[in-house]
Scaffold this active site. Structure first.
Site, mmCIF file in Angstrom:
data_model
loop_
_atom_site.group_PDB
_atom_site.id
_atom_site.type_symbol
_atom_site.label_atom_id
_atom_site.label_comp_id
_atom_site.label_asym_id
_atom_site.label_seq_id
_atom_site.Cartn_x
_atom_site.Cartn_y
_atom_site.Cartn_z
ATOM 1 N N HIS A 16 -3.013 -3.476 -0.748
ATOM 2 C CA HIS A 16 -2.276 -4.724 -0.963
ATOM 3 C C HIS A 16 -0.794 -4.470 -0.683
ATOM 4 O O HIS A 16 -0.339 -3.316 -0.673
ATOM 5 C CB HIS A 16 -2.478 -5.216 -2.393
ATOM 6 C CG HIS A 16 -3.830 -5.816 -2.613
ATOM 7 N ND1 HIS A 16 -4.474 -5.760 -3.817
ATOM 8 C CD2 HIS A 16 -4.662 -6.488 -1.784
ATOM 9 C CE1 HIS A 16 -5.645 -6.375 -3.730
ATOM 10 N NE2 HIS A 16 -5.778 -6.803 -2.493
ATOM 11 N N GLY A 63 -6.312 -8.524 5.487
ATOM 12 C CA GLY A 63 -7.248 -8.890 4.421
ATOM 13 C C GLY A 63 -7.427 -10.391 4.242
ATOM 14 O O GLY A 63 -8.552 -10.890 4.277
ATOM 15 N N ASP A 68 -10.970 -7.711 5.072
ATOM 16 C CA ASP A 68 -11.819 -7.142 4.015
ATOM 17 C C ASP A 68 -13.286 -7.410 4.317
ATOM 18 O O ASP A 68 -14.143 -6.551 4.119
ATOM 19 C CB ASP A 68 -11.463 -7.738 2.647
ATOM 20 C CG ASP A 68 -10.046 -7.437 2.214
ATOM 21 O OD1 ASP A 68 -9.510 -6.388 2.609
ATOM 22 O OD2 ASP A 68 -9.474 -8.257 1.466
ATOM 23 N N ASP A 88 -3.525 -3.925 -5.889
ATOM 24 C CA ASP A 88 -2.407 -4.173 -6.793
ATOM 25 C C ASP A 88 -2.946 -4.882 -8.033
ATOM 26 O O ASP A 88 -3.275 -6.062 -7.977
ATOM 27 C CB ASP A 88 -1.357 -5.023 -6.091
ATOM 28 C CG ASP A 88 -0.151 -5.313 -6.958
ATOM 29 O OD1 ASP A 88 -0.137 -4.913 -8.144
ATOM 30 O OD2 ASP A 88 0.795 -5.942 -6.450
ATOM 31 N N HIS A 95 -6.783 -13.959 -1.755
ATOM 32 C CA HIS A 95 -8.109 -13.673 -1.185
ATOM 33 C C HIS A 95 -8.935 -12.808 -2.141
ATOM 34 O O HIS A 95 -9.767 -12.017 -1.704
ATOM 35 C CB HIS A 95 -7.965 -13.038 0.195
ATOM 36 C CG HIS A 95 -7.287 -11.704 0.193
ATOM 37 N ND1 HIS A 95 -5.966 -11.536 -0.106
ATOM 38 C CD2 HIS A 95 -7.762 -10.465 0.453
ATOM 39 C CE1 HIS A 95 -5.662 -10.256 -0.035
ATOM 40 N NE2 HIS A 95 -6.734 -9.579 0.296
ATOM 41 N N ASP A 98 -12.644 -12.194 -1.589
ATOM 42 C CA ASP A 98 -12.953 -11.237 -0.516
ATOM 43 C C ASP A 98 -12.851 -9.804 -1.026
ATOM 44 O O ASP A 98 -13.660 -8.947 -0.679
ATOM 45 C CB ASP A 98 -11.991 -11.414 0.669
ATOM 46 C CG ASP A 98 -12.090 -12.776 1.309
ATOM 47 O OD1 ASP A 98 -13.157 -13.408 1.196
ATOM 48 O OD2 ASP A 98 -11.096 -13.212 1.918
ATOM 49 N N ARG A 104 -17.962 -4.990 -4.269
ATOM 50 C CA ARG A 104 -19.398 -5.139 -4.532
ATOM 51 C C ARG A 104 -20.228 -4.490 -3.431
ATOM 52 O O ARG A 104 -21.195 -3.778 -3.705
ATOM 53 C CB ARG A 104 -19.761 -6.615 -4.665
ATOM 54 C CG ARG A 104 -21.224 -6.843 -4.935
ATOM 55 C CD ARG A 104 -21.551 -8.353 -4.931
ATOM 56 N NE ARG A 104 -22.969 -8.550 -4.815
ATOM 57 C CZ ARG A 104 -23.660 -8.472 -3.683
ATOM 58 N NH1 ARG A 104 -23.056 -8.222 -2.540
ATOM 59 N NH2 ARG A 104 -24.958 -8.650 -3.673
#
Length: 145
Positions: A16, A63, A68, A88, A95, A98, A104
């Site tokens: 980030h 991202g 991402d 961060d 987002h 995402d 996950r």
């Protein structure tokens, strides 16, 4: 299903905005170890790492524009072996869904993911970082994990 990670890992590097300088510094500090692997990253992060460290880094979209998700798709396709993602924790991300999806998918496919520098240091200092590693890639289609 067992899968073998080659000695040369395919590593995604993501950070980030507030964490980009930290990831660039980490990549510079670990230049020698990272130079033996195949690196990719999202947008500006990939560009900064390549420019400031001299490491070759394949860039995807940023991202918020889908980078991402591109990395997540590569994980699902078995084309990324690990992720270093300095997120961060103190700033809301537009987002965020995402980001959660990427976290996950790394969990679903049982690949290492570092979300902070301490974990990244543990991963890169592991003897498995520079050697072949056999791990179980869950087979959710057949119901085996």
């Amino acid at each position: 299903m067992e899968k073998v990670m080659d000695a040369a890992k395919r590593i995604a590097l993501i950070a980030h905005d507030q964490m980009k300088a930290s990831l660039v510094a980490w990549c510079k500090k670990n230049h020698e170890a990272l130079s033996h692997h195949i690196l990719c990253g999202t947008g500006t992060t990939a560009k900064l790492i390549a420019e400031e460290s001299g490491l070759p880094v394949r860039g995807y979209l940023s991202g918020p524009l889908g980078g991402d998700q591109q990395i997540g798709a590569k994980v699902a396709e078995g084309e990324i072996d690990m992720i270093i993602f300095l997120s961060d924790p103190l700033t809301a991300q537009p987002h965020d869904p995402d980001v959660k999806a990427l976290l996950r998918i790394a969990q679903v496919y049982n690949i290492p993911i570092a979300n902070n520098l301490a974990t990244a240091d543990f991963i890169i200092s592991s003897p498995m970082f520079s050697s072949c590693y056999t791990y179980t890639r869950p087979d959710y289609v057949r119901g085996r994990s």
